[in-house]
Enzyme design. Structure first.
Site, PDB file in Angstrom:
ATOM      1  N   HIS A 133     -11.396   6.543   6.203  1.00 45.56           N
ATOM      2  CA  HIS A 133     -10.823   6.102   4.920  1.00 45.56           C
ATOM      3  C   HIS A 133     -11.857   5.335   4.090  1.00 45.56           C
ATOM      4  CE1 HIS A 133      -6.535   7.010   5.659  1.00 45.56           C
ATOM      5  NE2 HIS A 133      -6.874   6.845   6.928  1.00 45.56           N
ATOM      6  N   ASP A 142       3.156 -12.269 -13.716  1.00 46.99           N
ATOM      7  CA  ASP A 142       3.534 -10.874 -13.923  1.00 46.99           C
ATOM      8  C   ASP A 142       4.378 -10.687 -15.182  1.00 46.99           C
ATOM      9  OD1 ASP A 142       2.225 -10.635 -11.543  1.00 46.99           O
ATOM     10  OD2 ASP A 142       4.035 -10.531 -10.324  1.00 46.99           O
ATOM     11  N   GLY A 164      -2.257  10.417   4.859  1.00 53.14           N
ATOM     12  CA  GLY A 164      -0.802  10.444   4.944  1.00 53.14           C
ATOM     13  C   GLY A 164      -0.407  10.342   6.393  1.00 53.14           C
ATOM     14  N   LYS A 219      -2.322  -7.432  -7.746  1.00 58.24           N
ATOM     15  CA  LYS A 219      -2.258  -8.754  -8.376  1.00 58.24           C
ATOM     16  C   LYS A 219      -3.547  -9.145  -9.112  1.00 58.24           C
ATOM     17  CE  LYS A 219       0.397 -12.463  -8.770  1.00 58.24           C
ATOM     18  NZ  LYS A 219       1.840 -12.414  -9.044  1.00 58.24           N
ATOM     19  N   GLU A 254     -11.505   4.377   1.174  1.00 55.37           N
ATOM     20  CA  GLU A 254     -10.824   3.498   0.211  1.00 55.37           C
ATOM     21  C   GLU A 254     -10.545   2.107   0.775  1.00 55.37           C
ATOM     22  OE1 GLU A 254      -9.436   5.844   1.968  1.00 55.37           O
ATOM     23  OE2 GLU A 254      -7.256   5.701   2.139  1.00 55.37           O
ATOM     24  N   CYS A 273      -8.888  11.761   5.498  1.00 58.86           N
ATOM     25  CA  CYS A 273      -7.958  11.742   6.627  1.00 58.86           C
ATOM     26  C   CYS A 273      -7.041  12.960   6.598  1.00 58.86           C
ATOM     27  CB  CYS A 273      -7.192  10.410   6.629  1.00 58.86           C
ATOM     28  SG  CYS A 273      -6.340  10.102   8.173  1.00 58.86           S
ATOM     29  N   TYR A 274      -5.748  12.765   6.315  1.00 58.89           N
ATOM     30  CA  TYR A 274      -4.845  13.923   6.210  1.00 58.89           C
ATOM     31  C   TYR A 274      -5.392  14.901   5.174  1.00 58.89           C
ATOM     32  CZ  TYR A 274      -0.422  16.476   6.053  1.00 58.89           C
ATOM     33  OH  TYR A 274       0.536  17.441   6.130  1.00 58.89           O
TER      34      TYR A 274
END
Ligand code: XMP
Length: 528
Positions: free
Chosen positions: A175, A233, A59, A380, A177, A86-87
């Site tokens: 991170h 979409d 964050g 996507k 991710e 992280c945060y």
């Protein structure tokens, strides 16, 4: 490996909207179900959710800022494994008695991480002693809480990760991710399957079944309307709603006459033959032709086309209401990047009565729908995978971007039926040739978007001893990854030659083809 817990669900506690969704996406990629919860979630709420594990996101705040988000300390006492990034690491540290300080220099970008766990950390498992990780922080943990050990560091960050294996509490300053962290997926896998004993069992079918169930729960027996453009979409939302609520869904396909060759027929065929939904094909070609008759200015074209779409759409909603089938919900193909780009909403509640939205013009007086946006947390490529699993054909799932105002913004100057007919034929040849070219290329060298443009000029030519005075066609073919920037595609001369030869031979009224060799910036991809 521990035995599989009863719950197979992860919760991701979100300390900043951009971070939580990316973590949830990585967890989905590893076939584990995850839910995002806001960071003010209480320990009682977490207990009620009964997750198998908790991930604390990064964050933007500093833990010592006045309005810094915190976490209910009881969450760490529930006996549920926790992994913080992280945060999330800093929150874990300060909540459990450690300290966080400012580092001398912030650390942004790639960093070399050195393990100091003696090979014992389940989180790092078999990953190398040195590995590249992605850092983005100014604050960092200075002292770890009692019972924790430091498991890795970088040159500027002594506590790059820490853990208390006994309590199954793990955290990293970097991170995992993001793709730049070389072993990010492996660390996540080690946590989910090694530390928490989860099973990788949540597959595309489960995602679809859960999404369909959520739509049924939200909608009950009410009617849902969807503006179908034939784009990826809206088509995936239509297929999902068709599965969830079948005939309660009305798909409204507004045909403005500005679509590419054969496209209206293809969309209609898919949604009338393959899916059992109420499909309304609004033939608005004449109304659009009249509205656009003298319009030259690009923004004016866009405005007219956009607002007429809503006129047509509301007219169908009104007809349905008058026919005793009032519409309560509006389904939309909003995907996660749309929300990030518009910065419009936070994660969380799905239904909100719209006042304004980046996709929508304001509703007319007295009209209000509740929104259904089942794709709002997907990226996507995930949406395309959902579409394929739902049975949508490849030509819809892998469609290249196509602007809402359609061919009107690829015809420079006024839009007439004759010009539309020319452009549709020329564009069909461009697509046919470059589809074939792409199919023979390796994935990295494929052209990203390609189409024809009809400028408002004529030139002299000669065909079969006859003088011609005809339109040129501009070929536009670009390489890009996100349309923000683009470069013109370095197509082989023989491909260019074949496209040019075919267009001039097969499209009456065209006697010349030019290739646009401009990047974006300074140009844009479309001509208007
Ligand atoms: P430009 O021309 O701005 O286009 O470089 C960037 C990308 O966006 C597409 N595009 C649109 N897509 N509605 C859309 O859904 C629109 O009004 C629109 N205008 C441009 C364009 O095709 C390219 O991929």
């Amino acid at each position: 490996m521990s035995t599989a817990p009863a719950s197979q669900k992860i919760i991701v506690v979100d300390f900043g909207a951009q971070y939580g969704q990316l973590i949830a996406r990585r967890v989905r990629d590893l076939h584990v179900y995850s839910e995002i919860v806001p960071c003010d979630v209480s320990a009682d709420e977490v207990r009620a959710l009964a997750p198998a594990a908790i991930i604390l996101s990064g964050g933007p705040a500093s833990v010592y800022a006045d309005d810094a988000p915190s976490l209910d300390p009881e969450v760490f006492e529930l006996g549920i494994p926790v992994l913080g990034f992280c945060y999330g690491q800093q929150i874990m540290a300060v909540t459990l008695g450690g300290t966080v300080g400012h580092t001398e220099v912030g650390e942004y970008g790639a960093a070399t991480l050195r393990r100091c766990d003696g090979g014992a950390s389940l989180l790092y498992g078999e990953t190398p002693a040195e590995q590249t990780v992605w850092m983005s922080h100014r604050d960092a943990v200075a002292e770890v809480p009692e019972g924790f050990v430091v498991t890795a560091s970088t040159d500027t960050c002594p506590v790059a990760s820490m853990e208390c294996a006994e309590r199954r509490l793990y955290a990293t300053q970097f991170h995992p991710e993001v793709r730049h962290t070389a072993c990010g997926d492996e660390l996540l896998r080690n946590f989910l399957f090694g530390v928490c004993g989860l099973e990788p069992s949540w597959k595309m079918d489960s995602i679809i079944n859960d999404a369909a169930e959520a739509i049924r729960a939200q909608v009950g027996d009410a009617r849902v309307i969807l503006g179908l453009s034939g784009g990826v979409d809206s088509s995936v939302v239509a297929a999902l709603c068709a599965k969830a609520i079948g005939k309660q869904l009305t798909c409204v396909f507004v045909n403005h006459g500005l679509l590419r060759k054969d496209e209206p027929e293809e969309v209609e065929a898919v949604f009338t033959k393959q899916f059992d939904v109420d499909f309304v094909h609004v033939h608005a070609e004449d109304r659009y032709a009249a509205l656009l008759a003298d319009v030259v200015e690009p923004e004016e074209k866009r405005r007219i086309i956009g607002s007429q779409f809503w006129n047509e759409f509301f007219a169908v909603a009104q007809d349905l209401a008058e026919g005793g089938r009032p519409v309560k919900f509006l389904a939309q193909g909003t995907i996660y990047p749309d929300i990030i780009e518009s910065g419009a909403r936070k994660t969380g509640g799905k239904a909100s009565t719209i006042k304004s939205h980046h996709n929508l013009i304001p509703f007319p007086e007295g009209v209000s729908f509740e929104l259904i946006e089942p794709l709002d947390h997907f990226f996507k490529d995930e949406v395309r995978a959902l579409g394929t699993t739902l049975g949508l054909p490849d030509h819809i799932v892998h469609r290249q971007p196509f602007p809402g105002p359609g061919l009107a913004i690829r015809i420079i100057g006024t839009v007439t039926r004759d010009k539309l007919a020319i452009l549709k034929e020329a564009d069909a040849i461009v697509r046919e040739e470059l589809d074939e070219y792409n199919a023979a290329c390796d994935p990295e060298s494929r052209v990203w978007q390609y189409f024809a443009v009809l400028p408002d000029i004529k030139s002299v030519g000669v065909m079969g001893d006859e003088r011609t005075y005809g339109y040129p066609i501009i070929l536009r073919a670009v390489e890009s990854s996100d349309a923000m920037t683009a470069d013109w595609a370095k197509l082989p001369y023989d491909v260019l030659g074949r496209i040019s030869g075919r267009i001039v031979a097969e499209v009456p009224g065209v006697n010349r083809v030019a290739y646009d060799v401009t990047s974006k910036p300074p140009a844009t991809i479309e001509w208007e």
